[in-house]
Design a protein around this motif. Structure first.
Motif, PDB file in Angstrom:
ATOM      1  N   PRO A 130       0.750  -1.211   0.139  1.00  0.00           N
ATOM      2  CA  PRO A 130       0.165   0.025  -0.037  1.00  0.00           C
ATOM      3  C   PRO A 130       1.099   1.443  -0.037  1.00  0.00           C
ATOM      4  N   ARG A 131       2.051   1.133   0.798  1.00  0.00           N
ATOM      5  CA  ARG A 131       2.832   2.534   0.670  1.00  0.00           C
ATOM      6  C   ARG A 131       3.152   2.763  -0.793  1.00  0.00           C
ATOM      7  N   MET A 132       3.805   2.103  -1.586  1.00  0.00           N
ATOM      8  CA  MET A 132       4.167   1.945  -2.984  1.00  0.00           C
ATOM      9  C   MET A 132       3.062   2.574  -3.575  1.00  0.00           C
ATOM     10  N   HIS A 133       1.820   2.040  -3.561  1.00  0.00           N
ATOM     11  CA  HIS A 133       0.742   2.514  -4.371  1.00  0.00           C
ATOM     12  C   HIS A 133       0.330   3.813  -3.886  1.00  0.00           C
ATOM     13  N   ALA A 134       0.335   4.220  -2.534  1.00  0.00           N
ATOM     14  CA  ALA A 134       0.181   5.823  -2.626  1.00  0.00           C
ATOM     15  C   ALA A 134       1.347   6.454  -2.886  1.00  0.00           C
ATOM     16  N   VAL A 135       2.715   6.146  -2.857  1.00  0.00           N
ATOM     17  CA  VAL A 135       3.773   6.814  -3.692  1.00  0.00           C
ATOM     18  C   VAL A 135       3.552   6.956  -5.038  1.00  0.00           C
ATOM     19  N   LEU A 136       3.054   5.887  -5.892  1.00  0.00           N
ATOM     20  CA  LEU A 136       2.929   6.159  -7.241  1.00  0.00           C
ATOM     21  C   LEU A 136       1.644   6.724  -7.595  1.00  0.00           C
ATOM     22  N   GLU A 137       0.698   6.938  -6.790  1.00  0.00           N
ATOM     23  CA  GLU A 137      -0.330   7.761  -7.034  1.00  0.00           C
ATOM     24  C   GLU A 137      -0.108   9.334  -7.167  1.00  0.00           C
ATOM     25  N   VAL A 138       0.666   9.584  -6.260  1.00  0.00           N
ATOM     26  CA  VAL A 138       1.094  10.883  -5.940  1.00  0.00           C
ATOM     27  C   VAL A 138       2.242  11.380  -7.219  1.00  0.00           C
ATOM     28  N   ALA A 139       2.980  10.347  -7.312  1.00  0.00           N
ATOM     29  CA  ALA A 139       4.276  10.758  -8.226  1.00  0.00           C
ATOM     30  C   ALA A 139       3.672  10.681  -9.661  1.00  0.00           C
TER      31      ALA A 139
END
Length: 204
Positions: A130-139
């Protein structure tokens, strides 16, 4: 029956850049040494190096900035995760060179032969934490619609454990590669054929 193995198709050679290519022998010593070291380690010289060589000061600054952002691990962004960010945002910017080249690095650093392709096609469905999904959503939003990034997005990432340095790195990586994506489009830099197999098959 005879051998039905099909020959591996070889891609037609493509120009490395729309712009002039410098003779490596004419490069400043520090750049020539760097290029030689990269080629010795990888077995080939990535086309972006060749494409930037005719502007030595810019090449030197480009690679120094790249290394400062990408060649480190932090609690919130490992080297492999940084490469995944590049793959996702470069795919959003339709940059074949960066997707292929950094997909190769992501496969190696993540020790996962599948993840980079999944991220490039649709990061939302990729098997990420989930952390990386959140990171990629913003990125990806920063890469494609920067005005849509709001303070709450940074707060969400803080909630996933990213530090202030991680947040700066994320924004800097996305911004640096947005420039890189556009430069690769502008110069029409093709990915080296060697990138396509890196991290997929054992090295001979």
């Amino acid at each position: 029956m005879g051998d039905m193995t099909l020959p591996t198709p070889q891609p037609a050679p493509q120009p490395v850049s729309r712009f002039p290519l410098a003779d490596r022998a004419d490069l400043p010593d520090d750049l020539r040494e760097r290029y030689d070291a990269v080629e010795a380690k990888s077995g080939f010289l990535p086309n972006v190096f060749a494409a930037l060589a005719h502007r030595p000061e810019e090449a030197r600054a480009f690679f120094a900035h790249h290394d400062a952002l990408m060649d480190k691990d932090t609690p919130g962004l490992s080297q492999a995760e940084r490469e995944v960010v590049v793959v996702a945002t470069s795919a959003a910017n339709d940059c074949l060179y960066c997707v292929v080249a950094h997909g190769a690095v992501a496969r190696i650093r993540a020790r996962d032969p599948y993840l980079a392709d999944q991220v490039a096609v649709d990061w939302r469905k990729a098997p990420l934490q989930p952390r990386m999904h959140a990171v990629l959503e913003v990125a990806v939003r920063l890469a494609t619609d920067p005005a849509a990034v709001v303070p709450a997005d940074l707060d969400t990432l803080r909630g996933h454990g990213l530090t202030e340095d991680d947040l700066w790195d994320l924004g800097a990586i996305v911004s640096f590669f947005a420039m890189s994506n556009r430069l690769a489009h502008w110069a029409a830099i093709p990915p080296n054929p060697e990138f396509f197999l890196m991290g997929r098959v054992p090295r001979g």
